[in-house]
Design an enzyme around this catalytic site. Sequence first.
Site, PDB file in Angstrom:
ATOM      1  N   GLU A 118       1.260  -0.711   0.174  1.00  0.00           N
ATOM      2  CA  GLU A 118      -0.028  -0.435   0.199  1.00  0.00           C
ATOM      3  C   GLU A 118       1.192   0.948   0.146  1.00  0.00           C
ATOM      4  O   GLU A 118       0.457   2.598  -0.805  1.00  0.00           O
ATOM      5  CB  GLU A 118      -1.250  -0.381   0.867  1.00  0.00           C
ATOM      6  CG  GLU A 118      -1.823  -0.888   1.326  1.00  0.00           C
ATOM      7  CD  GLU A 118      -3.331  -0.568   0.320  1.00  0.00           C
ATOM      8  OE1 GLU A 118      -2.717   0.331  -0.299  1.00  0.00           O
ATOM      9  OE2 GLU A 118      -4.361  -1.411   0.192  1.00  0.00           O
ATOM     10  N   SER A 159     -30.954 -27.910  51.768  1.00  0.00           N
ATOM     11  CA  SER A 159     -30.429 -28.748  52.838  1.00  0.00           C
ATOM     12  C   SER A 159     -29.071 -28.553  53.067  1.00  0.00           C
ATOM     13  O   SER A 159     -27.904 -28.617  54.118  1.00  0.00           O
ATOM     14  CB  SER A 159     -30.200 -30.247  52.864  1.00  0.00           C
ATOM     15  OG  SER A 159     -30.917 -30.918  53.126  1.00  0.00           O
TER      16      SER A 159
END
Length: 679
Positions: A82, A342
């Site tokens: 680029e 419990s």
Amino acid sequence: MHARWIIAAAAGLWLAALGRDRADVWIDATILPPLVVETSVEVVDRNGDLLRAYTVADGRWRLALLPQDLDPDYISMLLAYEDKRFYDHAGVDPWSLLRALAQGVRAGRVVSGGSTLTMQVARLLEESGTGKVAGKLRQMRVALALERRLTKAQILQLYLHLAPFGGNLEGVRAASISYFGKEPLRLTPAEAALLVAIPQSPESRRPDRAADRAEAARNGVLARAVGEGVIAADEAEAALREEVPRLRKPFPALAPHLADRARRENPSAGRHELTIDRSLQRKLEVLALQALEGRGEQLQVAIVVADHASGEILASVGSAGFQADARQGFVDMTTALRSPGSTLKPLVYGLAFDEGLAHPETMVEDRPTVFGTYAPQNFDKLYRGTIRVREALQMSLNIPVVALTEALGPAKLISAMEKAGMRVAIPGGQPGLAVALGGVGVTLEDMVQLYATIARGGVARPLSYRMAGAQDEGQRVISAVAAWQVGDILAGLAPPPGAPENRLAYKTGTSYGHRDAWAIGFDGTHVIGVWMGRADGTPVPGAFGADVAAPVLFQAFNRLKPALDPQPPAPAATLLVSNAELPLPLQRFRSRSAAFEVAEDAPAVAFPPDGAEVELLATGLLVRVRGGTAPFTWMADGVPLVVAMREREAMLTLPGVGFVTLSVIDAEGRSARAKVRVW
């Protein structure tokens, strides 16, 4: 189109030839778009690995990325393809413009672009097009201004965040995770080349929609990379054979409930660092799904794993599937108020040990008993008579634990829960004896914190899910001796069928109506809690903690580590003796209100009833006993009249008329009395 581009390129060259002073004034007067780019909020685990990310305001995936967290081959390929002179130009590259202009004139069309990376960043920041002369000139001006206000590294980072990759993907990191399922720190040459190629034409080169065009563009980048000496020819040849991904992968969404919670609690933070272990979290989310297979569409499961020494939560599964389904998967069941069944019993026993009410070897009664107006029953409706406290806890019997709670006072139990850092919801606001059997609202996370307290020797430390350094210790809830005794009892509980005999200290629980099934356990290092039930609180017929939740608990430990860490040794002050060697008050538990307790099968004077007036017959006074165990002894005003009688009716010979106190004593020494008037 090509004519406009040629005019723009010529204009760029003309600008480059302007006088320096005029150019400086023109550039400095540029009004720049905002340079702070919004990136996705991220939730990461204890090692910095991504657990979950959120889209930015406009629904795009745009994840923060520093250049040092990116494969250097990608940067090399990007610049080679680029902008070779990125580090040399001031935002506009005259040589690239000249080359592009010459190629365009010769070919009569656009052959190559003249835009620099900085110009591309300018376009992305302003979301402007590329085809019009005015747009190109604006990009040049913004690019020149950007170069004066930002470093090259900052400009490159803007590109890494803003480069488009098709659909709602922006930035290299989002693209790498979506297309390759991994962070971009280590990319193959083929992957790096594809990420370079896509932004030039993001929609037409999307590999999930146009794999052929994406592959062709990638191959062009690879050829340029070889020509520029970025990679070797043999590397490029191997890269050409690598398939282009044809599907987008989903972004990580681990621990979604906890991630949402972290974001709600600190909405301004862009990054949330949690104590979660991503690998373990993934394993337990899979386990949660497996645990519900074949169990209907409504049953739900939640799992919490913590290091009880540090208090750090290592995994938090709020549901089996973060989705709107019949299971209500969006509800976080680790923080939902439920009845613990419990699972509170170990705390009751620990408190009783500290109060000197009992010892693991103390004998305790398991018989039908009425506590005032409260008449609890064992879950299986069976009773074991006189047993050891150790066995009463392991068998999860209700009568003994209620008797201990009555002796302690339910307020003491609530206070201990709050000391452990639990947020307790008490129905009606006033605790009763039913608290010991689950008559209170708690969360799975809080129950794990309670068991972590027991595992840590009785000292609480708040659980935490954020990486925030060492946490301060909380209050002492029970003594180290009592905590060890509880852990030792729980470690003796038989594991579920098929589970290893590994002395995991654990307890199961089932709430009233089978609405909640629990299993919570700990070894020398970790504590895990499992809850199963329906998110809407409706009953799950036949669901018991021991049957459905306990196997998941053992499987969770198996996924956590190959073997359990040993439990700590008994503290020096622990009394390790048999029942016969205990001090006399500890050999047999007797409630502090035992004189007022009435057992359902204890003897009672059925006739004459207390307070009655009865006629004394010539044959004597008829008496009848209900309950109790034969043989019976009858007394009048303390004088034995009938001894060792197996029948329940007797005729007593009294010395005369008037008020008399009748007493009956059964074979177990239990007694009943009635005061009557005989005439």
